[in-house]
Design a protein around this motif. Sequence first.
Motif, short mmCIF file in Angstrom:
data_model
loop_
_atom_site.label_atom_id
_atom_site.label_comp_id
_atom_site.label_asym_id
_atom_site.label_seq_id
_atom_site.Cartn_x
_atom_site.Cartn_y
_atom_site.Cartn_z
N TYR A 53 9.29 -5.42 1.85
CA TYR A 53 8.05 -4.84 1.45
C TYR A 53 6.12 -6.12 1.54
CZ TYR A 53 5.58 -6.11 -3.37
OH TYR A 53 5.29 -6.33 -4.03
N GLU A 54 6.64 -6.41 2.71
CA GLU A 54 4.98 -7.02 2.85
C GLU A 54 4.67 -6.03 3.90
OE1 GLU A 54 5.42 -10.41 4.15
OE2 GLU A 54 5.11 -11.67 2.00
N LYS A 55 5.06 -5.31 4.18
CA LYS A 55 4.94 -4.42 5.82
C LYS A 55 4.23 -3.08 4.90
CE LYS A 55 6.87 -4.85 9.87
NZ LYS A 55 7.89 -4.90 10.49
N GLU A 56 4.80 -2.73 3.77
CA GLU A 56 4.80 -1.69 2.90
C GLU A 56 3.23 -1.41 2.00
OE1 GLU A 56 4.57 2.17 2.24
OE2 GLU A 56 6.25 0.99 3.82
N MET A 57 3.57 -2.88 1.42
CA MET A 57 2.53 -3.77 1.08
C MET A 57 0.85 -3.53 1.82
SD MET A 57 1.39 -4.18 -1.77
CE MET A 57 1.54 -5.55 -2.81
N ASP A 58 0.53 -3.90 2.83
CA ASP A 58 -0.22 -3.55 4.01
C ASP A 58 -0.83 -2.05 4.23
OD1 ASP A 58 0.13 -6.21 3.45
OD2 ASP A 58 0.25 -6.16 5.69
N ARG A 59 0.46 -1.31 3.98
CA ARG A 59 0.17 0.20 4.01
C ARG A 59 -0.07 0.87 2.95
NH1 ARG A 59 4.39 4.53 3.52
NH2 ARG A 59 3.69 6.51 4.80
N ASN A 60 -0.22 0.67 2.40
CA ASN A 60 -0.09 0.71 1.07
C ASN A 60 -1.57 0.53 0.85
OD1 ASN A 60 -0.10 1.10 -2.48
ND2 ASN A 60 1.49 2.10 -2.17
N ASP A 61 -1.69 -0.23 0.82
CA ASP A 61 -3.84 -1.21 0.03
C ASP A 61 -4.53 -0.21 0.98
OD1 ASP A 61 -2.13 -2.85 -1.86
OD2 ASP A 61 -2.65 -4.70 -0.22
N ASN A 62 -3.95 0.05 2.75
CA ASN A 62 -4.65 1.14 3.87
C ASN A 62 -4.70 2.37 3.33
OD1 ASN A 62 -4.96 -1.53 5.70
ND2 ASN A 62 -3.63 -0.85 6.84
N LYS A 65 -7.04 2.12 -0.26
CA LYS A 65 -8.88 2.37 0.79
C LYS A 65 -9.25 3.99 1.23
CE LYS A 65 -8.89 -2.81 1.86
NZ LYS A 65 -7.83 -3.86 2.92
N LYS A 66 -8.24 4.72 2.04
CA LYS A 66 -8.25 5.50 2.90
C LYS A 66 -9.16 6.67 1.86
CE LYS A 66 -6.06 5.02 7.13
NZ LYS A 66 -4.67 5.41 8.08
N ILE A 67 -8.28 7.35 0.75
CA ILE A 67 -7.83 7.62 -0.09
C ILE A 67 -9.94 7.93 -0.63
CG2 ILE A 67 -7.85 8.25 -2.81
CD1 ILE A 67 -4.20 7.85 -1.63
N GLN A 68 -10.56 6.00 -1.35
CA GLN A 68 -11.50 5.34 -1.94
C GLN A 68 -12.47 6.10 -0.66
OE1 GLN A 68 -11.03 1.08 -3.27
NE2 GLN A 68 -9.56 1.92 -4.61
N SER A 69 -12.72 6.06 -0.23
CA SER A 69 -13.85 6.47 1.59
C SER A 69 -13.64 7.55 1.63
CB SER A 69 -12.71 6.19 2.92
OG SER A 69 -12.45 6.88 3.43
N SER A 76 -7.90 19.48 1.74
CA SER A 76 -6.47 19.46 2.15
C SER A 76 -5.81 18.05 2.53
CB SER A 76 -6.06 20.73 3.30
OG SER A 76 -6.50 20.59 4.10
N ALA A 77 -6.89 17.41 3.60
CA ALA A 77 -6.61 15.79 4.86
C ALA A 77 -6.22 15.21 2.82
CB ALA A 77 -8.06 15.85 5.51
N LYS A 78 -7.29 15.17 2.04
CA LYS A 78 -6.78 14.12 1.53
C LYS A 78 -6.17 14.34 -0.23
CE LYS A 78 -9.72 11.83 -3.32
NZ LYS A 78 -10.96 11.75 -3.92
N GLN A 79 -5.68 15.40 -0.61
CA GLN A 79 -4.34 15.63 -0.79
C GLN A 79 -2.78 15.49 0.01
OE1 GLN A 79 -3.35 17.10 -4.02
NE2 GLN A 79 -5.73 17.20 -4.34
N LYS A 80 -3.22 15.88 1.20
CA LYS A 80 -2.31 14.92 1.91
C LYS A 80 -1.57 13.66 2.15
CE LYS A 80 -0.03 15.27 7.11
NZ LYS A 80 -0.33 15.46 8.21
N LEU A 81 -3.66 12.93 2.06
CA LEU A 81 -3.35 11.68 2.00
C LEU A 81 -3.21 10.94 0.36
CD1 LEU A 81 -3.78 9.32 3.92
CD2 LEU A 81 -6.15 9.32 2.84
#
Length: 187
Positions: A53-62, A65-69, A76-81
């Motif tokens: 759960y914690e590993k997926e939470m970290d991945r989800n947070d990252n 952050k990428k989406i916000q950037s 299409s890169a943002k859609q994939k993200l």
Amino acid sequence: WNYFRCSTLIIKNNIKNIKNAHKSIIEAFGNKASIYYALLDTNAFVAISKNIYEKEMDRNDNLSKKIQSYGTNNDSAKQKLLNTKIESDKLLNIYKNQLVEATNLLEKNPKSIMLGAAITIEYNDAIYLVEEFHTKYLSNLCASYLIRWFIINETKNRNYKYFNMNAMTGEFNRPNPYLNLNKNKLG
């Protein structure tokens, strides 16, 4: 799958708490009969569930952050993200529910809980699966598969020609509700 295996223990030839009918099978066939149990170590189940759960939470947070950037860009890169983030959200929910289930199991069963059991008989050149049991509310943890693989691994060097897993339906078409069970038994 791997994560349940690492917290599973199989004990051979333990007759405690077995119904009289099953005891009589063991007594009649002596050392040619075996009972296999799959036990879930609830402490390990919680620890592993929490880690996942914690590993997926970290991945989800990252991913967030990428989406916000990306800002307001809609390429299409943002859609994939975004699609990856949606899948991560789904996994996060599954892992959270699993962690809750693991915690509840630990509260009720501080050491371990039986997932299932199987009785086998060794006869001539084969091993026969006579009967299987599983804890109904824990059937999603696949005790049957764990026990079968354990039996196969434990007996593979004993010169048996086959392991009869019992109960093939003979119907291998799509509408058969036992199709996946048949496929599992065929290998």
